[in-house]
Design an enzyme around this catalytic site. Structure first.
Site, PDB file in Angstrom:
ATOM      1  N   ALA A  22       0.348  -3.441   2.690  1.00 11.12           N
ATOM      2  CA  ALA A  22       1.330  -2.437   3.132  1.00 11.12           C
ATOM      3  C   ALA A  22       2.708  -3.094   3.223  1.00 11.12           C
ATOM      4  O   ALA A  22       2.819  -4.323   3.261  1.00 11.12           O
ATOM      5  CB  ALA A  22       0.948  -1.837   4.473  1.00 11.12           C
ATOM      6  N   PHE A  23       3.745  -2.251   3.282  1.00  7.20           N
ATOM      7  CA  PHE A  23       5.114  -2.807   3.287  1.00  7.20           C
ATOM      8  C   PHE A  23       5.380  -3.677   4.505  1.00  7.20           C
ATOM      9  O   PHE A  23       6.305  -4.482   4.517  1.00  7.20           O
ATOM     10  CB  PHE A  23       6.152  -1.673   3.206  1.00  7.20           C
ATOM     11  CG  PHE A  23       6.403  -0.935   4.491  1.00  7.20           C
ATOM     12  CD1 PHE A  23       5.586   0.100   4.897  1.00  7.20           C
ATOM     13  CD2 PHE A  23       7.491  -1.266   5.287  1.00  7.20           C
ATOM     14  CE1 PHE A  23       5.836   0.789   6.079  1.00  7.20           C
ATOM     15  CE2 PHE A  23       7.752  -0.589   6.473  1.00  7.20           C
ATOM     16  CZ  PHE A  23       6.913   0.442   6.874  1.00  7.20           C
ATOM     17  N   LYS A  24       4.542  -3.564   5.520  1.00  2.60           N
ATOM     18  CA  LYS A  24       4.764  -4.352   6.739  1.00  2.60           C
ATOM     19  C   LYS A  24       4.719  -5.850   6.467  1.00  2.60           C
ATOM     20  O   LYS A  24       5.349  -6.629   7.176  1.00  2.60           O
ATOM     21  CB  LYS A  24       3.702  -4.017   7.783  1.00  2.60           C
ATOM     22  CG  LYS A  24       3.521  -2.560   8.051  1.00  2.60           C
ATOM     23  CD  LYS A  24       4.651  -1.989   8.852  1.00  2.60           C
ATOM     24  CE  LYS A  24       4.444  -0.506   9.054  1.00  2.60           C
ATOM     25  NZ  LYS A  24       5.364   0.063   9.993  1.00  2.60           N
ATOM     26  N   ASP A  25       3.947  -6.261   5.443  1.00  2.00           N
ATOM     27  CA  ASP A  25       3.845  -7.695   5.144  1.00  2.00           C
ATOM     28  C   ASP A  25       5.205  -8.289   4.785  1.00  2.00           C
ATOM     29  O   ASP A  25       5.458  -9.466   5.050  1.00  2.00           O
ATOM     30  CB  ASP A  25       2.891  -7.931   3.961  1.00  2.00           C
ATOM     31  CG  ASP A  25       1.447  -7.580   4.299  1.00  2.00           C
ATOM     32  OD1 ASP A  25       0.998  -7.892   5.421  1.00  2.00           O
ATOM     33  OD2 ASP A  25       0.762  -6.976   3.449  1.00  2.00           O
ATOM     34  N   MET A  85       6.853  -8.940   8.099  1.00  2.00           N
ATOM     35  CA  MET A  85       6.041  -9.681   9.077  1.00  2.00           C
ATOM     36  C   MET A  85       5.842 -11.142   8.677  1.00  2.00           C
ATOM     37  O   MET A  85       5.834 -12.031   9.531  1.00  2.00           O
ATOM     38  CB  MET A  85       4.693  -8.987   9.227  1.00  2.00           C
ATOM     39  CG  MET A  85       4.040  -9.222  10.544  1.00  2.00           C
ATOM     40  SD  MET A  85       4.988  -8.578  11.937  1.00  2.00           S
ATOM     41  CE  MET A  85       4.519  -6.860  11.908  1.00  2.00           C
TER      42      MET A  85
END
Ligand SMILES: Cc1ncc(COP(=O)(O)O)c(C=O)c1O
Ligand SMILES: N[C@@H](CCOP(=O)(O)O)C(=O)O
Length: 464
Positions: free
Chosen positions: A110-113, A116
């Protein structure tokens, strides 16, 4: 660079302190006192350069001299070395003037990586320099949690507590949080919805004694560094389609308003963005607000895009601050109304400022399934339900001669049931996650009560 709170009653901080603070002490969100600018010439000079090189040029002005250039470059190299695609965030053309920006090539799909992986390295660096530890608390509707647990697992300086809504995330999302073996990460299922989880996290921040005792920090997009890292892919995508000589538009599947706010920041920095389009699912509080000028909670409905099942959209506070010409009193008053009555009204002048930068639309459940099917049959390209919300809304806001880029925020294999039911295809997890569904889970279930949650965190956290 100096960071100020949207509520104007917390001390302004430098980058490293804002990074560790997460939420400001007055309950507000930090953002830079002024937007750093890149000239057209400077933006042009980024053409043809790697994601990592562009990341450095776009992000370093936010850090100033608080972290050495070489140390920051090394963090960027290391963070994006975890991505499975050499471009980090590749663009895929899906129509004459339509593109999808794939943000799911990181470890948890997901784009969170994207943010993060960098955030974990930044925090470890600053904590190590200061000889400190931190207790990280985070709320997730599914994706932030997996990305945070993956990025911080094994970190010597942090204990991470992730709160997710019990039985309201996809099985893949849940297992990405519950199958990690590192002692410093803890997955907690909360009997409630995402907004309950996020409220608990904010309450822990607002409990000054608890916050100070455990050195509480955050990795949700309330943390400025999360937004900052997400600004980069607006630049890389726009550059590869001709910016700064040509304008581009973006449509962003939206929940907590972090990802699209990063697009707004890119625009403030000088990137020529035409339209920034908010795409919501049936939980359409943001689309309604832009239309009516009233932010009003009406309850959350479970959808096939669970990561967007949100109605307290944290980063909308950053936009309010901007739209009210950075008047913290106006933000405080709106947030007090929201707390008291579940709604607030936006003044005509602020609404006008918002509408100047943003458009919005909603995708119903039926439309999400149809969009997945249609995209597959017309282009052979498989999208997840969050991206499908974006693709549907994007279509209504496309303009001739301006490329429209929809952010593909998650890999379809994170939501196999919804994808299969929409188009009959069962998307496969990539090889490095092939064992995920067989691994043993480890998590705790708690009621949505501050006392229970603080006791749990207090017993396990090692920062003092
Ligand atoms: C897959 C996916 N798409 C979209 C969103 C919405 O992003 P934001 O909360 O930054 O608006 C999220 C969660 O935040 C997500 O996990
Ligand atoms: N959709 C998110 C919700 C939390 O968002 P964040 O960007 O503020 O961390 C999720 O998947 O957890």
């Amino acid at each position: 660079m100096e960071y100020i709170s949207t509520r104007g009653e917390a001390p302004s901080l430098g980058f490293c302190d804002a990074l560790l603070a997460g939420l400001a002490r007055d309950g507000g969100l930090y953002l830079p006192k002024t937007w750093p600018k890149l000239s057209k010439k400077e933006i042009k000079a980024l053409r043809g350069r790697s994601y990592q090189e562009i990341a450095f040029e776009v992000l370093y002005p936010f850090i100033g001299d608080e972290i050495g250039r070489d140390a920051f470059k090394a963090m960027i190299e290391d963070a994006y070395g975890t991505f499975r695609h050499p471009a980090v965030a590749p663009l895929v053309q899906t129509g004459a003037n339509s593109f999808v920006l794939e943000l799911f090539h990181g470890t948890t799909l997901a784009f969170k990586d994207v943010a993060m992986q960098l955030l974990a390295r930044l925090m470890d660096h600053v904590l190590a320099e200061r000889g400190e530890r931190a207790t990280i608390v985070g709320a997730t509707s599914g994706d932030t949690g997996g990305a945070a647990i993956d990025a911080f697992a094994g970190s010597e300086r942090t204990d991470v507590f992730i709160f997710f809504p019990h039985e309201k995330v996809s099985p893949v999302q849940q297992r990405q949080m519950t199958t990690h073996l590192s002692d410093n990460v803890h997955a907690v299922a909360v009997r409630g919805n995402f907004d309950d989880c996020q409220n608990l996290v904010k309450e822990m921040f607002n409990d000054a004694a608890f916050r100070d005792r455990l050195k509480i920090s955050g990795v949700n997009s309330i943390n400025w560094a999360r937004i900052m890292a997400q600004v980069v892919y607006y630049f890389t995508a726009a550059l590869s389609l001709g910016a700064p000589d040509r304008k581009v538009s973006f449509t962003v599947p939206t929940g907590n308003f972090g990802d699209i706010f990063a697009g707004y920041v890119a625009k403030q920095m000088g990137l020529p963005i035409d339209r920034l389009v908010i795409a919501t699912n049936d939980n359409d509080i943001l689309a309604r607000t832009l239309k009516t000028g009233r932010y009003e909670m009406k309850g959350v409905k479970a959808t096939t895009s669970p990561s967007m099942d949100i109605q307290i959209s944290s980063n909308f506070e950053r936009l309010l601050f901007e739209a009210y010409d950075r008047d913290p009193a106006a933000v405080r008053s709106a947030m007090a109304d929201l707390k008291q009555s579940g709604a607030f009204d936006i003044k005509e002048s602020a609404l006008k400022a918002m509408r100047k930068n943003f458009r919005a639309g909603r995708a119903t459940e039926k439309q999400v399934a149809e969009t997945i099917r249609e995209m597959l049959s017309k282009t052979g390209y498989l999208i997840d339900p969050h991206t499908a919300c974006g693709v549907l809304v994007a279509k209504k806001h496309e303009k001739a001669n301006t490329p429209m880029i929809t952010l593909a925020t998650a890999h379809p294999a994170k939501f196999p049931a919804a994808v299969k039911s929409a188009c009959g295809i069962d998307p496969e997890l990539p090889p490095w996650l092939s064992e995920l569904m067989q691994m043993e889970e480890r998590f705790t279930v708690l009621d949505a009560e501050l006392k229970a949650v603080e006791t749990f965190v207090g017993d396990k956290a090692r920062a003092r």
